[in-house]
Design an enzyme around this catalytic site. Structure first.
Site, PDB file in Angstrom:
ATOM      1  CE1 TYR A 156      -4.144   1.466  -0.291  1.00 29.21           C
ATOM      2  CE2 TYR A 156      -3.529   2.760   1.629  1.00 29.21           C
ATOM      3  CZ  TYR A 156      -4.380   2.519   0.561  1.00 29.21           C
ATOM      4  OH  TYR A 156      -5.469   3.342   0.367  1.00 29.21           O
ATOM      5  CE  LYS A 163      -7.034   6.422   0.145  1.00 28.26           C
ATOM      6  NZ  LYS A 163      -8.022   7.236  -0.581  1.00 28.26           N
TER       7      LYS A 163
END
Ligand code: NAP
Length: 256
Positions: A156, A163
């Site tokens: 990720y 994020k």
């Protein structure tokens, strides 16, 4: 009909697997009028075909990397619809190599790119919408985030950092928007097989682990994220702002 008489702008629709599409369908079911944006003109035919399923819906091109594009798009929406009641920001992007290589190899450019599209654009959209006075009092803005902002998840990478910035931005934006009686929150969705998710290494094994470990032992659907969004858009959620709400079948609540 918790969204009756509300106009909701859905940004980040790509296809019927998009989380944005799940949100749009639920918002429509709950009575909202839908407006869409998508990234570029070349996708017009596909987007028009998709949104034809929602009566009265219209779509506008908006590349969120460009403030002028955001401004023109929101201006056109304001001209056509007047004030709106909600915005869904369902947009993210990172360079493929930054999701394939070790995080330590993230380039300066790759970091800026992921942060710009996936986090900064929420600030730009919120600001420009406020400047144009196109949000009704009580309006609700929602962004999509993922657990990779809180814990490291192999593959990720830079998106997790983007994020984290998005979630922090939500807390700061909540203070600014709160002065005008508006709210902003994020939904931290469990993993869902979408086009964007395909870019993440070993995504299939992430889905398997959720099924095995999450208290509810299944993966979340775009419709389920849509239901959470419908609630957050509605006046039923008027006590909630600056929050990150996990909609992940409880996965983030367990340690092992
Ligand atoms: P998706 O269908 O691929 O949606 C991502 C959207 O971002 C696409 O419509 C894409 O448009 C748009 N986008 C990228 N760059 C853009 C730009 N410069 N300007 C305007 N739009 C741009 O994938 P998704 O999974 O539904 O993702 C939606 C949101 O949910 C993202 O924020 C994602 O990080 C988040 N999320 C996803 C998951 C998951 O497991 N799928 C879990 C939690 C959170 P084009 O493709 O046309 O460029």
């Amino acid at each position: 009909m918790i969204l009756k008489d509300k106009k909701i702008l859905v940004m980040g629709i790509r296809n019927k697997w998009s989380i944005a599409w799940g949100v749009a369908k639920q918002a429509y079911e709950h009575g909202a009028q839908l407006i869409f944006t998508y990234s570029s003109m070349e996708k017009t035919d596909k987007i028009e075909e998709l949104i034809a399923e929602i009566p009265g819906a219209k779509a506008y091109v908006c590349d969120v990397q460009n403030d002028e594009d955001i401004s023109n798009c929101l201006e056109n929406i304001k001209k056509d619809y007047g004030k709106i009641d909600g915005i869904l920001h369902s947009i993210a992007h990172a360079n493929t190599e930054d999701l394939r290589n070790d995080f330590i190899l993230t380039s300066r450019e790759g970091f800026a790119h992921a942060g710009d599209i996936s986090a900064y654009s929420l600030i730009a959209v919120s600001r420009i919408a406020v400047e144009k006075e196109m949000l009704n009092e009580g309006a609700s803005i929602i962004a999509l985030t993922y657990y990779g902002s809180e814990k490291s998840i192999v593959g990720y990478n830079v998106m997790g950092v983007a994020k984290a910035a998005l979630e922090a931005s939500i807390r700061y934006l909540a203070c600014d928007l709160g002065k005008k009686g508006m709210r902003i929150n994020a939904i931290s969705a469990g993993p869902i097989k979408t086009l964007s998710a395909k870019g993440i290494k070993d995504f299939g094994s992430i889905l398997d682990i959720v099924e095995e470990k999450a208290p509810l032992h299944e993966n979340v659907t775009t419709d389920e994220i849509g239901s959470v969004a419908a609630f957050l858009f509605s006046d039923m959620a008027k006590a909630i702002t600056g929050e990150v709400i996990h909609a992940d079948k409880g996965f983030s609540s367990v340690a092992v």
